[in-house]
Design a protein around this motif. Structure first.
Motif, PDB file in Angstrom:
ATOM      1  N   LEU A 126     -12.334 -48.983 -75.572  1.00 47.52           N
ATOM      2  CA  LEU A 126     -13.518 -49.775 -75.263  1.00 47.52           C
ATOM      3  C   LEU A 126     -13.693 -49.986 -73.758  1.00 47.52           C
ATOM      4  O   LEU A 126     -14.782 -50.309 -73.302  1.00 47.52           O
ATOM      5  CB  LEU A 126     -13.468 -51.133 -75.962  1.00 47.52           C
ATOM      6  CG  LEU A 126     -13.519 -51.111 -77.491  1.00 47.52           C
ATOM      7  CD1 LEU A 126     -13.417 -52.530 -78.048  1.00 47.52           C
ATOM      8  CD2 LEU A 126     -14.787 -50.431 -77.985  1.00 47.52           C
ATOM      9  N   LYS A 127     -12.591 -49.848 -73.009  1.00 48.27           N
ATOM     10  CA  LYS A 127     -12.609 -50.028 -71.543  1.00 48.27           C
ATOM     11  C   LYS A 127     -13.007 -51.452 -71.159  1.00 48.27           C
ATOM     12  O   LYS A 127     -13.728 -51.671 -70.179  1.00 48.27           O
ATOM     13  CB  LYS A 127     -13.553 -49.025 -70.859  1.00 48.27           C
ATOM     14  CG  LYS A 127     -13.284 -47.581 -71.200  1.00 48.27           C
ATOM     15  CD  LYS A 127     -12.020 -47.089 -70.558  1.00 48.27           C
ATOM     16  CE  LYS A 127     -11.897 -45.582 -70.748  1.00 48.27           C
ATOM     17  NZ  LYS A 127     -10.578 -45.077 -70.500  1.00 48.27           N
ATOM     18  N   PHE A 128     -12.524 -52.428 -71.925  1.00 51.10           N
ATOM     19  CA  PHE A 128     -12.808 -53.820 -71.604  1.00 51.10           C
ATOM     20  C   PHE A 128     -11.899 -54.290 -70.471  1.00 51.10           C
ATOM     21  O   PHE A 128     -10.858 -53.701 -70.202  1.00 51.10           O
ATOM     22  CB  PHE A 128     -12.637 -54.696 -72.849  1.00 51.10           C
ATOM     23  CG  PHE A 128     -13.904 -54.833 -73.647  1.00 51.10           C
ATOM     24  CD1 PHE A 128     -14.319 -56.071 -74.109  1.00 51.10           C
ATOM     25  CD2 PHE A 128     -14.707 -53.726 -73.934  1.00 51.10           C
ATOM     26  CE1 PHE A 128     -15.494 -56.219 -74.837  1.00 51.10           C
ATOM     27  CE2 PHE A 128     -15.881 -53.867 -74.655  1.00 51.10           C
ATOM     28  CZ  PHE A 128     -16.273 -55.108 -75.112  1.00 51.10           C
ATOM     29  N   ASP A 129     -12.332 -55.351 -69.789  1.00 52.01           N
ATOM     30  CA  ASP A 129     -11.617 -55.863 -68.622  1.00 52.01           C
ATOM     31  C   ASP A 129     -10.607 -56.951 -68.971  1.00 52.01           C
ATOM     32  O   ASP A 129      -9.699 -57.221 -68.189  1.00 52.01           O
ATOM     33  CB  ASP A 129     -12.609 -56.439 -67.603  1.00 52.01           C
ATOM     34  CG  ASP A 129     -13.520 -55.377 -67.015  1.00 52.01           C
ATOM     35  OD1 ASP A 129     -13.126 -54.193 -66.989  1.00 52.01           O
ATOM     36  OD2 ASP A 129     -14.639 -55.739 -66.588  1.00 52.01           O
ATOM     37  N   LYS A 130     -10.809 -57.600 -70.108  1.00 50.69           N
ATOM     38  CA  LYS A 130      -9.933 -58.714 -70.467  1.00 50.69           C
ATOM     39  C   LYS A 130      -9.866 -58.871 -71.973  1.00 50.69           C
ATOM     40  O   LYS A 130     -10.863 -58.710 -72.672  1.00 50.69           O
ATOM     41  CB  LYS A 130     -10.451 -60.014 -69.845  1.00 50.69           C
ATOM     42  CG  LYS A 130      -9.608 -61.231 -70.160  1.00 50.69           C
ATOM     43  CD  LYS A 130     -10.167 -62.463 -69.475  1.00 50.69           C
ATOM     44  CE  LYS A 130      -9.365 -63.686 -69.859  1.00 50.69           C
ATOM     45  NZ  LYS A 130      -9.872 -64.885 -69.188  1.00 50.69           N
ATOM     46  N   VAL A 131      -8.664 -59.207 -72.455  1.00 45.16           N
ATOM     47  CA  VAL A 131      -8.452 -59.568 -73.853  1.00 45.16           C
ATOM     48  C   VAL A 131      -7.892 -60.986 -73.858  1.00 45.16           C
ATOM     49  O   VAL A 131      -6.903 -61.272 -73.168  1.00 45.16           O
ATOM     50  CB  VAL A 131      -7.480 -58.607 -74.557  1.00 45.16           C
ATOM     51  CG1 VAL A 131      -7.157 -59.107 -75.961  1.00 45.16           C
ATOM     52  CG2 VAL A 131      -8.060 -57.204 -74.613  1.00 45.16           C
ATOM     53  N   GLY A 132      -8.538 -61.860 -74.613  1.00 49.59           N
ATOM     54  CA  GLY A 132      -8.091 -63.235 -74.702  1.00 49.59           C
ATOM     55  C   GLY A 132      -7.531 -63.575 -76.066  1.00 49.59           C
ATOM     56  O   GLY A 132      -7.765 -62.869 -77.060  1.00 49.59           O
ATOM     57  N   PHE A 133      -6.778 -64.652 -76.094  1.00 43.61           N
ATOM     58  CA  PHE A 133      -6.197 -65.203 -77.325  1.00 43.61           C
ATOM     59  C   PHE A 133      -6.362 -66.720 -77.232  1.00 43.61           C
ATOM     60  O   PHE A 133      -6.067 -67.299 -76.185  1.00 43.61           O
ATOM     61  CB  PHE A 133      -4.703 -64.899 -77.435  1.00 43.61           C
ATOM     62  CG  PHE A 133      -4.353 -63.448 -77.543  1.00 43.61           C
ATOM     63  CD1 PHE A 133      -4.037 -62.874 -78.761  1.00 43.61           C
ATOM     64  CD2 PHE A 133      -4.309 -62.644 -76.400  1.00 43.61           C
ATOM     65  CE1 PHE A 133      -3.691 -61.533 -78.857  1.00 43.61           C
ATOM     66  CE2 PHE A 133      -3.966 -61.297 -76.487  1.00 43.61           C
ATOM     67  CZ  PHE A 133      -3.662 -60.744 -77.713  1.00 43.61           C
ATOM     68  N   THR A 134      -6.820 -67.362 -78.299  1.00 41.24           N
ATOM     69  CA  THR A 134      -6.880 -68.823 -78.336  1.00 41.24           C
ATOM     70  C   THR A 134      -5.989 -69.310 -79.478  1.00 41.24           C
ATOM     71  O   THR A 134      -6.072 -68.805 -80.594  1.00 41.24           O
ATOM     72  CB  THR A 134      -8.325 -69.329 -78.529  1.00 41.24           C
ATOM     73  OG1 THR A 134      -8.890 -68.756 -79.705  1.00 41.24           O
ATOM     74  CG2 THR A 134      -9.192 -68.990 -77.314  1.00 41.24           C
ATOM     75  N   MET A 178      -4.271 -52.837 -81.112  1.00 38.51           N
ATOM     76  CA  MET A 178      -5.499 -53.539 -80.749  1.00 38.51           C
ATOM     77  C   MET A 178      -5.684 -53.608 -79.233  1.00 38.51           C
ATOM     78  O   MET A 178      -6.789 -53.399 -78.720  1.00 38.51           O
ATOM     79  CB  MET A 178      -5.519 -54.928 -81.392  1.00 38.51           C
ATOM     80  CG  MET A 178      -5.589 -54.868 -82.911  1.00 38.51           C
ATOM     81  SD  MET A 178      -5.511 -56.483 -83.706  1.00 38.51           S
ATOM     82  CE  MET A 178      -7.222 -56.997 -83.531  1.00 38.51           C
ATOM     83  N   LEU A 179      -4.621 -53.906 -78.520  1.00 38.83           N
ATOM     84  CA  LEU A 179      -4.716 -53.956 -77.059  1.00 38.83           C
ATOM     85  C   LEU A 179      -5.021 -52.573 -76.486  1.00 38.83           C
ATOM     86  O   LEU A 179      -5.859 -52.430 -75.590  1.00 38.83           O
ATOM     87  CB  LEU A 179      -3.413 -54.507 -76.462  1.00 38.83           C
ATOM     88  CG  LEU A 179      -3.178 -56.002 -76.669  1.00 38.83           C
ATOM     89  CD1 LEU A 179      -1.725 -56.371 -76.372  1.00 38.83           C
ATOM     90  CD2 LEU A 179      -4.141 -56.827 -75.817  1.00 38.83           C
ATOM     91  N   GLN A 180      -4.358 -51.574 -77.013  1.00 42.31           N
ATOM     92  CA  GLN A 180      -4.612 -50.198 -76.554  1.00 42.31           C
ATOM     93  C   GLN A 180      -6.078 -49.824 -76.778  1.00 42.31           C
ATOM     94  O   GLN A 180      -6.728 -49.258 -75.898  1.00 42.31           O
ATOM     95  CB  GLN A 180      -3.687 -49.232 -77.287  1.00 42.31           C
ATOM     96  CG  GLN A 180      -3.822 -47.798 -76.822  1.00 42.31           C
ATOM     97  CD  GLN A 180      -2.875 -46.868 -77.561  1.00 42.31           C
ATOM     98  OE1 GLN A 180      -2.742 -46.948 -78.784  1.00 42.31           O
ATOM     99  NE2 GLN A 180      -2.215 -46.000 -76.822  1.00 42.31           N
ATOM    100  N   TYR A 181      -6.613 -50.150 -77.937  1.00 40.16           N
ATOM    101  CA  TYR A 181      -8.008 -49.838 -78.241  1.00 40.16           C
ATOM    102  C   TYR A 181      -8.955 -50.610 -77.305  1.00 40.16           C
ATOM    103  O   TYR A 181      -9.912 -50.043 -76.768  1.00 40.16           O
ATOM    104  CB  TYR A 181      -8.314 -50.169 -79.704  1.00 40.16           C
ATOM    105  CG  TYR A 181      -9.696 -49.748 -80.128  1.00 40.16           C
ATOM    106  CD1 TYR A 181      -9.977 -48.423 -80.443  1.00 40.16           C
ATOM    107  CD2 TYR A 181     -10.733 -50.672 -80.209  1.00 40.16           C
ATOM    108  CE1 TYR A 181     -11.255 -48.021 -80.823  1.00 40.16           C
ATOM    109  CE2 TYR A 181     -12.010 -50.283 -80.587  1.00 40.16           C
ATOM    110  CZ  TYR A 181     -12.265 -48.958 -80.896  1.00 40.16           C
ATOM    111  OH  TYR A 181     -13.532 -48.566 -81.258  1.00 40.16           O
TER     112      TYR A 181
END
Length: 191
Positions: free
Chosen positions: A124-132, A116-119
């Motif tokens: 997707l070339k996103f700048d940030k992945v968050g977790f709550t 998921m992080l790799q994708y």
């Protein structure tokens, strides 16, 4: 945005649907499986409502829900998703994850998170992945800290739980600038 299929030698994440969610009914009935979540999934009707909500969010381009298949055990294990997708700001969250007890602490979750992080960062070339995460959920907090997430703050008493408790939510994140180091450190054996 269409939910992709993400796969490695251990796990296959496929689009969650009204056709395949029934594979998860027995797992969803496990006691306290989502005790730190404001969602109810322990009856077939509740699970169907949960899936319909995820699919509605997907139609709105706000989520990409997955069903999890454990290739080692040759069984469906649970579900997860990308959510709160903000394409403009290139930020999304990974969560809504629950897997059956027999799949926990087996390495399955690490494989899922890597894919998921790799994708998120590389496709997707996103700048940030968050977790709550519920502040009380020490196990999940340690798991995201283990993969390199930074605790960015705690939202106090922000989510009403099914039992009436007002939980506080820990906000974690990984920035795109941190991904290469995490990938080549924590996940070096995953590619």
């Amino acid at each position: 945005m269409k939910t992709p299929t993400l796969e490695n030698n251990r796990v296959k994440l496929s689009p969650l649907s009204l056709e395949n969610y029934t594979q998860l009914i027995d797992i969803a009935k496990q006691e306290n499986l989502v005790q730190y979540s404001p969602s109810k999934i322990d009856t077939e009707e509740d699970l169907k409502t949960y899936v319909k909500t995820a699919l509605k969010r997907a139609e709105e381009n706000k989520a990409l829900p997955f069903i999890i298949y454990d290739k080692e055990k040759q069984a469906y294990a649970g579900c997860t998703r990308f959510g709160h997708i903000n394409a403009h700001n290139k930020v999304l969250f990974i969560g809504w994850t629950w897997i059956g007890r027999e799949f926990q602490s087996t390495g399955l979750n690490m494989n899922m998170k890597f894919l998921m992080l790799q994708y998120a960062f590389e496709t997707l070339k996103f700048d940030k992945v968050g977790f709550t995460i519920d502040e009380r959920n020490i196990r999940s907090r340690k798991a995201v800290e283990k993969i390199g997430c930074t605790l960015e703050g705690i939202l106090r008493n922000d989510i009403l739980m099914l039992d009436g408790f007002k939980r506080s939510t820990c906000c974690y994140g990984i920035l795109k600038e941190e991904w290469d180091g995490i990938k080549n450190g924590v996940f070096k054996d995953f590619f």
